[in-house]
Scaffold this active site. Structure first.
Site, PDB file in Angstrom:
ATOM      1  N   ARG A 107       0.837  -1.199   0.000  1.00 10.16           N
ATOM      2  CA  ARG A 107       0.000   0.000   0.000  1.00 10.16           C
ATOM      3  C   ARG A 107       0.873   1.251   0.000  1.00 10.16           C
ATOM      4  NH1 ARG A 107      -2.941  -3.803   2.907  1.00 10.16           N
ATOM      5  NH2 ARG A 107      -5.052  -4.130   2.087  1.00 10.16           N
ATOM      6  N   ASN A 108       2.157   1.059  -0.203  1.00 19.94           N
ATOM      7  CA  ASN A 108       3.111   2.162  -0.258  1.00 19.94           C
ATOM      8  C   ASN A 108       3.057   2.776  -1.657  1.00 19.94           C
ATOM      9  OD1 ASN A 108       5.606   3.613  -0.721  1.00 19.94           O
ATOM     10  ND2 ASN A 108       6.430   2.645   1.102  1.00 19.94           N
ATOM     11  N   ASP A 149      10.877  -7.470  -0.766  1.00 20.96           N
ATOM     12  CA  ASP A 149      11.308  -7.210   0.597  1.00 20.96           C
ATOM     13  C   ASP A 149      12.700  -6.623   0.481  1.00 20.96           C
ATOM     14  OD1 ASP A 149      10.885  -7.137   3.368  1.00 20.96           O
ATOM     15  OD2 ASP A 149      12.131  -8.914   3.649  1.00 20.96           O
ATOM     16  N   PHE A 159      12.272   7.665   0.502  1.00 20.66           N
ATOM     17  CA  PHE A 159      11.557   7.256   1.706  1.00 20.66           C
ATOM     18  C   PHE A 159      12.450   6.279   2.466  1.00 20.66           C
ATOM     19  CE2 PHE A 159      10.191   4.718  -1.907  1.00 20.66           C
ATOM     20  CZ  PHE A 159      10.354   3.410  -1.471  1.00 20.66           C
TER      21      PHE A 159
END
Length: 210
Positions: A19-20, A82, A165
């Site tokens: 959801r990033n 990941d 980020f």
């Protein structure tokens, strides 16, 4: 890993298991550059899919866990990644715990500040680190692919930049004077661990999704 084709003819949507929004935009750019004509959607389109426990001990294991879970739940091909920051003086940590290093998952500021505190007494020349990423593709049939990418660099004292980020504001890639957060999206995608993993995965997407 299986190499058998799966008969997913006509599939034109691909779920990125996140959801990033930053990751979704980044993958859209990467696949567009690789001429992979797929619509990338995120988990916001599937509110019924809850949090997926990342119980693996490696980046690849966690990426596969997420990709398979989303492929099964959505009925669509799914990609998960990941990734994390591995600091040499911290014996490769935070590693797979990067997103929850401070104890609160996804709290970028807290994670970054804790890491800076942990290396505050370490001389700059000993702050070598690398970002690592595993990108996994899973089809509803169970077929899978995994690729990996690495970006090496150094940890700096003070966060700089607003384009990234996570730990981007304190990480200077090899050959750069700017942090990853000071690079443009195109510059970052060209060298990033995630960009390298996804670019390697792109031709495999064309192979199994057609």
């Amino acid at each position: 890993m299986s190499t058998e084709r799966t008969g997913t003819a006509g599939a034109d949507r691909l779920v990125l298991a996140t959801r990033n929004t930053g990751k979704i935009v980044e993958l859209r750019h990467i696949l567009a550059d690789a001429s992979v004509p797929l619509e990338i959607i995120g988990l916001e389109e599937f509110p019924q899919i809850g949090d997926i426990a990342e119980t693996g001990l490696t980046f690849a294991e966690n990426a596969l866990i997420k990709a398979h879970a989303v492929a099964r739940a959505s009925g669509l091909p799914a990609i998960a990644d990941d990734s994390g920051l591995c600091v040499d003086v911290l014996n490769g940590m935070p590693g797979i715990f990067s997103a929850r290093w401070s104890g609160r998952h996804g709290d970028d500021v807290a994670n970054l500040n804790l890491l800076l505190a942990q290396v505050s007494d370490v001389a700059q020349e000993h702050r070598s680190a690398h970002f690592a990423c595993a990108a996994a593709l899973a089809l509803p049939s169970g077929e899978e692919r995994v690729t990996e990418g690495v970006l090496r660099g150094l940890i700096v004292d003070t966060p700089r930049g607003t384009n990234g980020f996570g730990y981007d504001p304190i990480f200077v890639p090899e050959g750069e004077s700017r942090t990853a957060a000071e690079l443009s999206a195109a510059e970052k995608n060209a060298i990033s661990h995630r960009g390298r993993a996804f670019r390697t995965l792109a031709p495999l997407l064309a192979e199994v999704i057609s």
